[in-house]
Design an enzyme around this catalytic site. Structure first.
Site, PDB file in Angstrom:
ATOM      1  N   LYS A  79       1.009  -1.160  -0.001  1.00 53.87           N
ATOM      2  CA  LYS A  79      -0.037  -0.025   0.014  1.00 53.87           C
ATOM      3  C   LYS A  79       0.964   1.446   0.097  1.00 53.87           C
ATOM      4  O   LYS A  79       2.014   1.241   0.747  1.00 53.87           O
ATOM      5  CB  LYS A  79      -1.092   0.083   1.226  1.00 53.87           C
ATOM      6  N   SER A 154      -9.768   2.098   2.573  1.00 53.74           N
ATOM      7  CA  SER A 154      -8.799   2.802   1.681  1.00 53.74           C
ATOM      8  C   SER A 154      -7.777   1.820   1.061  1.00 53.74           C
ATOM      9  O   SER A 154      -7.172   2.179   0.208  1.00 53.74           O
ATOM     10  CB  SER A 154      -8.083   3.787   2.765  1.00 53.74           C
ATOM     11  N   SER A 178      -9.827  -0.304   6.965  1.00 51.33           N
ATOM     12  CA  SER A 178      -9.389  -0.259   5.542  1.00 51.33           C
ATOM     13  C   SER A 178      -8.562  -1.472   5.082  1.00 51.33           C
ATOM     14  O   SER A 178      -8.281  -1.274   3.838  1.00 51.33           O
ATOM     15  CB  SER A 178      -8.333   1.022   5.494  1.00 51.33           C
TER      16      SER A 178
END
Length: 493
Positions: A79, A154, A178
Site C-alpha cells: 500500500k 482505503s 481499511s
C-alpha cells in the site's frame, strides 16, 4: 494453471522443492499485471526491474543450499502509505506526488530480510481517508468482480491487486476497517492485527492510536504466513508491544470443537443488507456443525461507535497532517506572496476534498470551545467499548459479524454523501477503537456475483484463534473464488 494463480503457501512449497524459480514466478506476476492493470488500476508505481533483480538473488541463495524463509521469492504488493526506500510513496495524494523515501518502514525491512519480492506500490484513498479508493488523486481502482464498482477502501488497490492476481499477497493499513472492508468487497482475506503487534514505523500516519498494518491474501494460511513475518516488537515504534509472538503459520487445523462464538445482535440490525445477514448466518451455522457453540451477545455501545471513531480519527489526522505545509518536503504552491499565503495555498491545492473535510472536522473537535463536548466524550466512549469487548470475551472465544453492511457499490453512488460513505465502516470501526484483532473472510455472493464478507473478532494478541476459526470456515466455504463475470469483471479463469 499459471504461477500467479497459486496461493503463497503453495508457491512457497514449490519454490522450496525447486519446482519453480522466483524469477519465473515474479515474471509471471508482472505478465499478469501487464495484461490486467489497464482494467483494474491497482498500482501507482511498479518495481519490475528491482523485483526481478531481487528474485534472481533469492534463486542464487536457494541454489547454494541456504535455508530461506517461507516468504522468500514471493511477490508482494505494498500500500502506498508504507515507506519504501527508493520507491515513490505518495499516499495517493498530490501533496506527496513526487516523494521518494530514503528509508524503509519496519515491515518492509522485515519483508526484505525474509526474501519477499516487492512488486510495487498500490493505490489507496488519499492519506487512507475513504472507503472506496475514489479519493485517490491519481486514479480510481476498479473491483475485479465488476469494474463499474468500487473495490472498497482505503486499501482498495491492495485488495483489488490480490483478487485480480496482480499480486500474490499485499500489505494494507487499517484505521477503521481499511483492510477488512475492501477485502470483503473484493472477496479476499484481510487481517487487521492487534494494535501494537505490527510496527507502525514508516507508515504515514492518519490516526496514530488506530492505524495498524496488516496482510491481504487469498487464503487464511497465507494471511498467517505474512503476519508471522511482520509482527514483533520494534524499538522504533513507541506503541509497539513488548511480547513474544509464537508462529501461527503451520499450526492452523480448523478444529473449533467447543469454541464459543458470540453473535452481537447490534451488528445485525437495520442498515445491514438482509442478504449479507443471511450469508453470514449461513456460515455461522456451518461453523456450528463443526462443533462450535453459538451464543447471542450484546455490545450496547455499538450504535455510538461510528461517531466516536470519526471524532478521534479526524482529531488525530488534523494533528498528523499539520506537517504537510510546503516547507520541508512534498507539494508547494507556485509563487506565494508570503509565508501565510504559501501555507494556505499549499494545503488547499495539495490536499483533496475528503482530506480537507476531515482536517477541518478534527481541528473543530479539538478547539478550546468544543474539546470537552466532542473529543473528551469520544475518548470516554472508546474506553467503554473496550470494556464491553473485554466482558464479551469472558464468555466467548470469538465474535462474528458482517464485515460490510453491503456489497461493492457503483462509482459515484456515495461520493456526494459523506455520511452514506462513512456507514460502510459501521461494522469495523469498533475493532480499531478497542485495539483488538479481526479478520474478514469471503462468505457469499450477491445475485450479480459480488462478494460478501464475514468478520471474525478476537481477544488482544489472539490472532491464532480468529485465524483458526477463519480456516475452519474456509474449509467449509471453499475460500477464494476468482472473478469470472463475463462483461462485468475481469476474466481470470
Amino acid at each position: 494453471m499459471e504461477l500467479y494463480e497459486y496461493k503463497a503457501s503453495e508457491l512457497s512449497e514449490m519454490l522450496g522443492k525447486g519446482e519453480v524459480s522466483s524469477v519465473e514466478l515474479t515474471e509471471s506476476v508482472f505478465e499478469r499485471i501487464e495484461k490486467t492493470e489497464s482494467s483494474i488500476d491497482a498500482y501507482l508505481t511498479l518495481n519490475r526491474e528491482s523485483a526481478l533483480s531481487e528474485a534472481e538473488k533469492i534463486d542464487e541463495r536457494r541454489a547454494s543450499g541456504e535455508e530461506l524463509s517461507p516468504l522468500a521469492g514471493i511477490p508482494i504488493g505494498i500500500k502506498d502509505n508504507i515507506s519504501t526506500s527508493g520507491i515513490r510513496t505518495t499516499c495517493a495524494s498530490r501533496m506527496l506526488g513526487n516523494y521518494t523515501p530514503v528509508f524503509d518502514a519496519t515491515v518492509i525491512t522485515k519483508l526484505k530480510n525474509a526474501g519477499a519480492i516487492i512488486t510495487g506500490k498500490l493505490n489507496m484513498d488519499e492519506f487512507a481517508m475513504g472507503s472506496s479508493t475514489e479519493t485517490s488523486y491519481f486514479k480510481s481502482t476498479k473491483n475485479p468482480f465488476d469494474t463499474s464498482c468500487v473495490p472498497g477502501g482505503s486499501s482498495g488497490g491492495s485488495a483489488a491487486a490480490v483478487a485480480s492476481m496482480e499480486a500474490v499477497m499485499a500489505l494494507g493499513s487499517d484505521t477503521g476497517g481499511s483492510i477488512r472492508q475492501p477485502s470483503s468487497l473484493c472477496g479476499v482475506v484481510g487481517l487487521k492485527p492487534t494494535y501494537g503487534s505490527v510496527s507502525r514505523y514508516g507508515l504515514v500516519a492518519f490516526a496514530s492510536s488506530l492505524d495498524q498494518i496488516g496482510p491481504i491474501t487469498r487464503s487464511v494460511k497465507d494471511s498467517a504466513m505474512l503476519f508471522d513475518a511482520i509482527c514483533g516488537h520494534d524499538p522504533m515504534d513507541a506503541t509497539s508491544a513488548r511480547r513474544e509472538y509464537s508462529p501461527i503459520s503451520g499450526t492452523l487445523d480448523g478444529d473449533i470443537r467447543g469454541f464459543k462464538i458470540g453473535i452481537p445482535k447490534e451488528y445485525f440490525d437495520e442498515g445491514i443488507k438482509p442478504e449479507v445477514k443471511e450469508a453470514v448466518m449461513k456460515s455461522v451455522k456451518e461453523l456450528e456443525s463443526r462443533g462450535a457453540i453459538i451464543k447471542e451477545i450484546s455490545l450496547l455501545s455499538t450504535g455510538y461507535a461510528l461517531s466516536a471513531y470519526y471524532i478521534i480519527a479526524c482529531a488525530e489526522a488534523s494533528s498528523n497532517l499539520a506537517r504537510f505545509d510546503g516547507v520541508k518536503y512534498g507539494y508547494r504552491c507556485e509563487n506565494p506572496e508570503n509565508l501565510m499565503d504559501m501555507y494556505e495555498r499549499t494545503r488547499s491545492e495539495g490536499f483533496g476534498r475528503e482530506v480537507k473535510r476531515r482536517i477541518i472536522l478534527g481541528t473543530f473537535v479539538l478547539s478550546s470551545g468544543y474539546y470537552d463536548a466532542y473529543y473528551k466524550k469520544a475518548k470516554l466512549l472508546q474506553k467503554r467499548i473496550r470494556s464491553e469487548f473485554d466482558s464479551a470475551f469472558d464468555d466467548v472465544d470469538v465474535i462474528i459479524t458482517p464485515t460490510s453492511p453491503f456489497e461493492a457499490f457503483k462509482f459515484g453512488d456515495k461520493m456526494d454523501d459523506p455520511l452514506a460513505m462513512y456507514s460502510a465502516d459501521i461494522c469495523t470501526v469498533t475493532v480499531n477503537i478497542a485495539g483488538i484483532p479481526a479478520v474478514s473472510v469471503p462468505c457469499g455472493y450477491s445475485e450479480t456475483g459480488l462478494p460478501y464478507g464475514m468478520q471474525i473478532i478476537g481477544r488482544s494478541f489472539d490472532e491464532k484463534t480468529i485465524l483458526n476459526t477463519a480456516y475452519a470456515h474456509e474449509l467449509g466455504f471453499g475460500g477464494f473464488r476468482a472473478p469470472v463475470i463475463s462483461g462485468k469483471g475481469v476474466e481470470l479463469c
